[in-house]
Scaffold this motif. Structure first.
Motif, mmCIF file in Angstrom:
data_model
loop_
_atom_site.group_PDB
_atom_site.id
_atom_site.type_symbol
_atom_site.label_atom_id
_atom_site.label_comp_id
_atom_site.label_asym_id
_atom_site.label_seq_id
_atom_site.Cartn_x
_atom_site.Cartn_y
_atom_site.Cartn_z
ATOM 1 N N ARG A 456 -60.865 -120.215 -35.249
ATOM 2 C CA ARG A 456 -60.147 -119.962 -36.518
ATOM 3 C C ARG A 456 -59.517 -118.576 -36.488
ATOM 4 N NH1 ARG A 456 -57.013 -119.720 -39.674
ATOM 5 N NH2 ARG A 456 -57.132 -119.805 -41.974
ATOM 6 N N ALA A 457 -60.242 -117.603 -35.951
ATOM 7 C CA ALA A 457 -59.711 -116.248 -35.843
ATOM 8 C C ALA A 457 -58.491 -116.216 -34.931
ATOM 9 C CB ALA A 457 -60.787 -115.307 -35.317
ATOM 10 N N ASP A 458 -58.558 -116.955 -33.816
ATOM 11 C CA ASP A 458 -57.427 -117.020 -32.886
ATOM 12 C C ASP A 458 -56.199 -117.602 -33.570
ATOM 13 O OD1 ASP A 458 -56.271 -116.809 -30.200
ATOM 14 O OD2 ASP A 458 -56.326 -119.001 -30.222
ATOM 15 N N SER A 459 -56.399 -118.647 -34.375
ATOM 16 C CA SER A 459 -55.285 -119.270 -35.102
ATOM 17 C C SER A 459 -54.700 -118.301 -36.129
ATOM 18 C CB SER A 459 -55.770 -120.540 -35.809
ATOM 19 O OG SER A 459 -56.219 -121.493 -34.881
ATOM 20 N N ALA A 460 -55.576 -117.548 -36.796
ATOM 21 C CA ALA A 460 -55.102 -116.581 -37.790
ATOM 22 C C ALA A 460 -54.244 -115.502 -37.134
ATOM 23 C CB ALA A 460 -56.292 -115.950 -38.505
ATOM 24 N N LEU A 461 -54.665 -115.049 -35.960
ATOM 25 C CA LEU A 461 -53.894 -114.021 -35.256
ATOM 26 C C LEU A 461 -52.570 -114.574 -34.744
ATOM 27 C CD1 LEU A 461 -56.846 -112.287 -33.429
ATOM 28 C CD2 LEU A 461 -55.362 -111.238 -35.152
ATOM 29 N N ALA A 462 -52.538 -115.858 -34.457
ATOM 30 C CA ALA A 462 -51.263 -116.484 -34.056
ATOM 31 C C ALA A 462 -50.268 -116.414 -35.206
ATOM 32 C CB ALA A 462 -51.504 -117.929 -33.633
ATOM 33 N N VAL A 463 -50.752 -116.578 -36.439
ATOM 34 C CA VAL A 463 -49.888 -116.463 -37.622
ATOM 35 C C VAL A 463 -49.377 -115.028 -37.749
ATOM 36 C CG1 VAL A 463 -49.806 -116.594 -40.138
ATOM 37 C CG2 VAL A 463 -51.035 -118.350 -38.838
ATOM 38 N N VAL A 464 -50.268 -114.054 -37.528
ATOM 39 C CA VAL A 464 -49.882 -112.640 -37.622
ATOM 40 C C VAL A 464 -48.779 -112.334 -36.613
ATOM 41 C CG1 VAL A 464 -50.677 -110.265 -37.341
ATOM 42 C CG2 VAL A 464 -52.154 -111.941 -38.471
ATOM 43 N N VAL A 465 -48.959 -112.793 -35.382
ATOM 44 C CA VAL A 465 -47.977 -112.535 -34.325
ATOM 45 C C VAL A 465 -46.647 -113.210 -34.629
ATOM 46 C CG1 VAL A 465 -47.451 -113.012 -31.897
ATOM 47 C CG2 VAL A 465 -49.698 -112.126 -32.540
ATOM 48 N N GLU A 466 -46.726 -114.397 -35.204
ATOM 49 C CA GLU A 466 -45.495 -115.097 -35.581
ATOM 50 C C GLU A 466 -44.738 -114.322 -36.656
ATOM 51 O OE1 GLU A 466 -44.048 -119.442 -37.336
ATOM 52 O OE2 GLU A 466 -46.151 -119.089 -36.860
ATOM 53 N N MET A 467 -45.483 -113.745 -37.599
ATOM 54 C CA MET A 467 -44.862 -112.989 -38.680
ATOM 55 C C MET A 467 -44.369 -111.616 -38.212
ATOM 56 S SD MET A 467 -47.494 -113.891 -41.829
ATOM 57 C CE MET A 467 -46.467 -113.158 -43.127
ATOM 58 N N SER A 468 -45.049 -111.048 -37.209
ATOM 59 C CA SER A 468 -44.667 -109.732 -36.702
ATOM 60 C C SER A 468 -44.946 -109.679 -35.201
ATOM 61 C CB SER A 468 -45.453 -108.622 -37.429
ATOM 62 O OG SER A 468 -45.100 -107.353 -36.931
ATOM 63 N N PRO A 469 -43.965 -110.046 -34.379
ATOM 64 C CA PRO A 469 -44.176 -110.148 -32.918
ATOM 65 C C PRO A 469 -44.603 -108.851 -32.245
ATOM 66 C CG PRO A 469 -42.166 -111.273 -33.590
ATOM 67 C CD PRO A 469 -42.636 -110.502 -34.780
ATOM 68 N N ASP A 470 -44.423 -107.712 -32.895
ATOM 69 C CA ASP A 470 -44.799 -106.425 -32.289
ATOM 70 C C ASP A 470 -46.053 -105.830 -32.920
ATOM 71 O OD1 ASP A 470 -42.724 -106.465 -30.466
ATOM 72 O OD2 ASP A 470 -41.319 -105.519 -31.854
ATOM 73 N N ALA A 471 -46.874 -106.676 -33.527
ATOM 74 C CA ALA A 471 -48.126 -106.198 -34.140
ATOM 75 C C ALA A 471 -49.162 -105.994 -33.034
ATOM 76 C CB ALA A 471 -48.621 -107.190 -35.183
ATOM 77 N N GLN A 472 -49.220 -104.787 -32.497
ATOM 78 C CA GLN A 472 -50.026 -104.552 -31.294
ATOM 79 C C GLN A 472 -51.521 -104.820 -31.519
ATOM 80 O OE1 GLN A 472 -48.684 -100.456 -30.851
ATOM 81 N NE2 GLN A 472 -50.758 -99.668 -31.249
ATOM 82 N N ASP A 473 -52.040 -104.472 -32.700
ATOM 83 C CA ASP A 473 -53.463 -104.699 -32.942
ATOM 84 C C ASP A 473 -53.803 -106.184 -32.995
ATOM 85 O OD1 ASP A 473 -53.913 -102.037 -32.957
ATOM 86 O OD2 ASP A 473 -54.180 -101.833 -35.119
ATOM 87 N N ALA A 474 -52.835 -106.996 -33.412
ATOM 88 C CA ALA A 474 -53.063 -108.446 -33.438
ATOM 89 C C ALA A 474 -53.286 -108.954 -32.014
ATOM 90 C CB ALA A 474 -51.887 -109.156 -34.078
#
Length: 565
Positions: A456-474
């Protein structure tokens, strides 16, 4: 004959005075001066008990104030009087609609329509209103009835006004605008029609100056028309939440206008409750607590006051008082009247009263049962109104800050079920963040059962990356989450996430590289370990990068020795 003529004139004058008084009551209702209107109508009923419309108007006010039992008393009294008794059947039909019995309501409404005179229109207008304002509204039916009204009298401003309201609530904005405009053209003094035109403008959320002008134009026509000040208050509240740079300025204007509205209506309990509702919106909890205590002095029985006491007590740091007030409120009020925010504050108060600190100052759960109930109450709030999840970010962050990572993950997980959540980016990130830290603090045995949460955490981070492709902490935490999943596919995703983290950080330049030194060593080392098997050249490159950052890194040296054999 002189005596008879004089008596006849007296009756005529009395009839005119009575009609004028009824109109005064109707104007007071439109101006939201409900206590004034009730006093007028009770006086009219006492002086002329055979006029049925007065009973209906009085009962309708009580319906507006959600006092159905009181409304029913007056409707039942009025349905048996000599004149205009049929209006009270409309009121009783409205109660049927509230109770979910549309068939019973239709029987009453049909009976009224069957007995209407050819030129009667008001009855149709009030039937239409019943369908609009019932607890179980039927806007399509209201439109159908009100269209009949305007067909019978195309000069009835009141019919067009209510038709506009039905269209507005049915989300037919263009038709609503035309109906309100027609009502205003037919009767320039019908301020409610102009008010609703301003409301349509306000609700575009992009024309606040135009809405303010519309409401100020009404005030220029009648400076004592209270609803215009209420709409100004609500406009500035919405504007404040849109133009956050001017939030404090606009919220102050909103509160000032609402106070003006209160002064022009009345300080009855019902008006104070409307004021309290607005204070909740504007988050003025000090004022809310004061208002709630004033209401208690007026009425110590009405349970709704306890709602405001609970909200304000929590926000002002009185958690036990908040919990007591909310439990008391919920035990006394009709369950149908409970709203999502009630469950939210119940949950928040339980959280606050079931978490303490140990001797080292670390947060600790002092009552697990109450704490678990709190989480369930917060879930219930989201089930009742998904929009309330916009407020879950602060709740989750507080739990995260207390290192209560598991409960924080639950709160963030609920928040992410709302695709329109304005905090969706951060809620997904903190969901993964919370799951990760909850996982690493588990026993080895519990970690084996935590696979689904890590996924579930991996899926949530996929959403973060989709919303901001340069979110390094994600990418950094996506790598860490997948490392803990410990499968061949997860290790591949781990290396890929570390690659992206390295790329983003190095592109930012030497300053960011130095700032992220420890995390970069982690990324190069763990990704390098994966590439030892799949891509020895890349593994060698990564371990050399580790030594550039830390020439004494023993693990990198060891791996390079193995690779160079």
């Amino acid at each position: 004959m002189k005596q008879i003529k004089f008596l006849g004139l007296s009756l005529l004058l009395f009839g005119m005075a009575n009609a004028q008084d009824a109109n005064d009551a109707i104007k007071a209702i439109d101006a939201e001066q409900y206590q004034k209107a009730k006093n007028t109508l009770k006086s009219l009923i006492a002086s002329n008990p055979d006029e049925g419309k007065n009973y209906f108007l009085l009962g309708d006010i009580y319906l507006t104030q959600a006092k159905q039992d009181s409304a029913a008393i007056f409707f039942n009294q009025g349905k048996s009087v000599k004149k205009d008794a049929e209006y009270n059947l409309i009121g009783l039909g409205n109660i049927d609609l509230n109770n979910g019995d549309a068939a019973a309501a239709k029987v009453k409404f049909d009976k009224v329509q069957d007995e209407m005179r050819r030129r009667d229109v008001d009855q149709l207008v009030y039937i239409g209103r019943a369908y609009i304002y019932a607890d179980n509204p039927d806007y399509k039916k209201a439109i159908e009835i009100l269209k009949k009204a305007v067909e019978k009298d195309d000069k009835s401003a009141k019919a067009y006004l209510n038709l506009g309201e039905a269209y507005y609530r049915d989300k037919q904005q263009n038709e609503a605008y035309r109906a309100f405009r027609t009502a205003s053209q037919l009767d320039n003094g019908l301020l409610r029609a102009k008010l609703q035109l301003g409301v349509l403008t306000k609700n575009t959320r992009a024309a606040f100056p135009e809405a303010v002008k519309a409401f100020n134009d009404i005030i220029a026509q009648d400076a004592n028309y209270g609803p215009a000040y209420r709409e100004l208050a609500e406009t500035y509240y919405l504007w404040a939440n849109t133009d956050t740079a001017k939030y404090n300025q606009y919220i102050k204007q909103a509160l000032d206008y609402y106070e003006k509205y209160m002064k022009l209506t009345d300080y009855s309990l019902d008006s104070r409750m409307r004021h309290a509702d607005f204070l909740v919106l504007t988050r003025d909890y000090k004022a809310l607590e004061q208002e709630a205590k004033k209401m208690q002095q007026i009425d110590q029985v009405n349970p709704r006051i306890l709602r405001y006491l609970s909200y304000s007590a929590y926000e002002n740091g009185n958690f036990e008082e908040s919990l007591t007030a909310m439990k008391d409120f919920m035990s006394k009020v009709d369950p149908k009247r409970l709203i999502a925010r009630d469950y939210l504050y119940l949950g928040l108060a339980k959280l606050a009263t079931s978490v303490g600190e140990d001797e080292q100052g670390n947060a600790t759960i002092t009552d697990q049962v109450v704490f678990d109930e709190a989480i369930e109450n917060i879930k219930k709030a989201a089930e009742m109104d998904i929009e309330i999840t916009n407020e879950f970010n602060a709740i989750g962050k507080k739990l995260f800050g207390q290192k209560l990572y598991g409960p924080a993950a639950v709160v963030f997980d609920i928040a992410t079920t709302n695709p329109d959540n304005r905090n969706l980016f951060y809620d997904n990130f903190y969901l993964a963040y919370s799951v990760y830290y909850n996982h690493v603090n588990m026993s080895e045995e519990d970690k084996k059962q935590d696979t689904l949460q890590l996924q579930r955490a991996d899926s949530a981070l996929a959403v973060v990356v989709e919303m901001s492709p340069d979110a390094q902490d994600a990418y950094l935490y996506k790598a860490r989450v997948n490392q803990n999943l410990q499968s061949e596919e997860a290790y591949r995703k781990m290396a890929e996430a570390y690659d992206n983290y390295i790329r983003i950080v190095t592109e930012k330049g030497p300053e960011e590289v130095q700032k992220q030194k420890a995390n970069l060593i982690e990324a190069y080392s763990n990704a390098g370990a994966y590439y030892v098997v799949t891509n020895k050249q890349k593994a060698t490159e990564y371990f050399n990068k580790v030594l550039e950052l830390d020439p004494e890194d023993a693990y990198a040296k060891q791996q390079l020795e193995q690779l160079n054999k």
